[in-house]
Design a protein around this motif. Structure first.
Motif, PDB file in Angstrom:
ATOM      1  N   ASP A   8      32.945  12.054  -4.607  1.00 57.08           N
ATOM      2  CA  ASP A   8      32.720  12.361  -3.234  1.00 57.08           C
ATOM      3  C   ASP A   8      33.578  11.473  -2.404  1.00 57.08           C
ATOM      4  OD1 ASP A   8      30.694  13.876  -4.427  1.00 57.08           O
ATOM      5  OD2 ASP A   8      29.085  12.986  -3.448  1.00 57.08           O
ATOM      6  N   SER A   9      33.773  10.187  -2.565  1.00 59.85           N
ATOM      7  CA  SER A   9      34.526   9.282  -1.812  1.00 59.85           C
ATOM      8  C   SER A   9      36.080   9.847  -1.823  1.00 59.85           C
ATOM      9  CB  SER A   9      34.300   8.063  -2.054  1.00 59.85           C
ATOM     10  OG  SER A   9      34.997   7.708  -3.367  1.00 59.85           O
ATOM     11  N   PHE A  11      35.708  22.789   4.515  1.00 61.80           N
ATOM     12  CA  PHE A  11      34.527  21.914   4.885  1.00 61.80           C
ATOM     13  C   PHE A  11      33.400  22.655   5.538  1.00 61.80           C
ATOM     14  CE2 PHE A  11      32.581  18.525   7.567  1.00 61.80           C
ATOM     15  CZ  PHE A  11      32.518  17.641   6.407  1.00 61.80           C
ATOM     16  N   GLY A  12      33.690  23.599   6.248  1.00 62.26           N
ATOM     17  CA  GLY A  12      32.382  24.621   6.559  1.00 62.26           C
ATOM     18  C   GLY A  12      31.667  25.261   5.433  1.00 62.26           C
ATOM     19  N   ILE A  13      32.409  25.573   4.662  1.00 63.64           N
ATOM     20  CA  ILE A  13      31.734  26.082   3.189  1.00 63.64           C
ATOM     21  C   ILE A  13      30.963  25.072   2.466  1.00 63.64           C
ATOM     22  CG2 ILE A  13      32.075  27.256   1.087  1.00 63.64           C
ATOM     23  CD1 ILE A  13      34.677  28.576   2.286  1.00 63.64           C
ATOM     24  N   LEU A  14      31.506  23.800   2.677  1.00 65.00           N
ATOM     25  CA  LEU A  14      30.742  22.739   1.861  1.00 65.00           C
ATOM     26  C   LEU A  14      29.429  22.604   2.738  1.00 65.00           C
ATOM     27  CD1 LEU A  14      31.132  20.380  -0.163  1.00 65.00           C
ATOM     28  CD2 LEU A  14      31.820  19.090   1.689  1.00 65.00           C
ATOM     29  N   LEU A  15      29.558  22.630   3.958  1.00 62.98           N
ATOM     30  CA  LEU A  15      28.472  22.278   4.714  1.00 62.98           C
ATOM     31  C   LEU A  15      27.254  23.364   4.507  1.00 62.98           C
ATOM     32  CD1 LEU A  15      29.616  20.793   8.056  1.00 62.98           C
ATOM     33  CD2 LEU A  15      28.707  19.583   6.316  1.00 62.98           C
ATOM     34  N   GLY A  63      26.927  14.018  -0.048  1.00 66.33           N
ATOM     35  CA  GLY A  63      27.830  12.466  -0.424  1.00 66.33           C
ATOM     36  C   GLY A  63      29.382  12.961   0.263  1.00 66.33           C
ATOM     37  N   ILE A  64      29.810  13.864   0.118  1.00 63.67           N
ATOM     38  CA  ILE A  64      31.145  14.029   0.712  1.00 63.67           C
ATOM     39  C   ILE A  64      30.964  14.149   2.131  1.00 63.67           C
ATOM     40  CG2 ILE A  64      33.116  15.977   1.181  1.00 63.67           C
ATOM     41  CD1 ILE A  64      32.225  16.921  -1.833  1.00 63.67           C
ATOM     42  N   PHE A  65      30.125  14.977   2.753  1.00 63.73           N
ATOM     43  CA  PHE A  65      29.590  14.690   4.165  1.00 63.73           C
ATOM     44  C   PHE A  65      29.554  13.407   4.856  1.00 63.73           C
ATOM     45  CE2 PHE A  65      26.732  14.812   7.758  1.00 63.73           C
ATOM     46  CZ  PHE A  65      27.625  15.337   8.721  1.00 63.73           C
ATOM     47  N   TRP A  66      28.636  12.553   4.099  1.00 64.40           N
ATOM     48  CA  TRP A  66      28.444  11.396   4.640  1.00 64.40           C
ATOM     49  C   TRP A  66      29.496  10.451   4.474  1.00 64.40           C
ATOM     50  CZ3 TRP A  66      25.981   7.370   6.736  1.00 64.40           C
ATOM     51  CH2 TRP A  66      26.051   5.944   6.154  1.00 64.40           C
TER      52      TRP A  66
END
Length: 275
Positions: free
Chosen positions: A88-89, A107-111, A151-154
């Protein structure tokens, strides 16, 4: 001055009340674990510790393979936490500090995946585990959970604020490649964010119930939460035994939280002093 002191006193009393309310379920669990089930139905309820803790714990060990399920849970929680912190980091560092074709769409798909309920993925995930032959194995609990959208977003949000672009640019001028920028430049700075993510991930993996219940088909090879659920029976449940098992399951989480929270606060204070 008097009005200000009264407001501060009222604020501290409200905070103290909130702390006591939050801690009472844990205290009540400990009280029930040290008494008998009959004591729980007394009126007024018994709010003091009793002498039955060790006998309740002994019954927990008699009814389930506590140590085996505890070992499985420790392996799953530790491996999942380490993998999540790394992947994630690493992904977050890429999203935060690199611009590549389609990074906004990706990143939008991830969200979008972050917004979907986790229960929707249980059936397709189980089908995948069947096809690759991982049903009933520890790998089926670790690998699918080795990265997650939260975790990726945070970490992306944290890295954007904690790691200056100038620091990355200076590392590039010194000849540092992508992984060295991540490992030697970004990683030491983002330790507080990693500490929070570690706590969050470890507790989530430790308390996970639905997915281990589905994929761990061998009753003798289950995680702790699934094993503890076997203490509940349709008739005449021994609640004192169940609470003793819950108390044993909570204890490692308290230790992990104390260790990670101390590091989180210490690193956050160092960052504040540097700023």
């Amino acid at each position: 001055m008097t009005s200000t002191r009264v407001k501060k006193l009222a604020l501290h009393l409200a905070l103290l009340a909130g702390v006591l309310i939050s801690l009472f379920p844990f205290y009540w669990t400990a009280v029930m674990a040290t008494n008998t089930t009959r004591d729980m139905y007394r009126t007024p309820p018994k709010l003091v510790f009793g002498p039955e803790l060790f006998s309740n714990i002994a019954r927990v060990f008699e009814n389930i393979d506590f140590m085996g399920s505890l070992l499985n849970t420790v392996i799953v929680a530790c491996c999942t936490t380490v993998l999540v912190l790394f992947f994630d980091s690493l992904a977050a560092f890429t999203f935060a500090k690199y611009r590549f074709p389609g990074h906004r769409a990706l990143f939008g798909i991830l969200l979008l995946t972050f917004m979907l309920p986790a229960q929707l993925s249980l059936i397709p995930q189980f089908v995948i585990m069947v096809n690759i032959g991982w049903v009933g194995t520890i790998k089926a609990l670790i690998i699918p959970a080795s990265a997650n959208a939260f975790g990726i977003f945070w970490m992306r949000q944290y890295i954007q604020g904690a790691v200056p672009d100038e620091l990355i640019a200076a590392a590039r001028l010194d000849g540092a490649g992508f992984f060295r920028q991540y490992w030697n430049v970004a990683l030491p700075v983002i330790r507080p964010g990693l500490a929070f993510l570690g706590i969050f991930t470890f507790i989530g993996a430790w308390n996970d119930y639905a997915w281990p219940l589905i994929v761990m088909t061998d009753p003798s090879n289950v995680t702790l939460q699934v094993a503890l659920s076997q203490l509940n029976t349709s008739h005449n449940t021994d609640f004192s035994m169940v609470m003793a098992g819950a108390l044993l399951a909570i204890a490692p989480l308290v230790v992990v939280f104390a260790v990670f929270a101390r590091n989180f606060i210490a690193d956050a204070m160092k960052g504040a002093l540097r700023g």
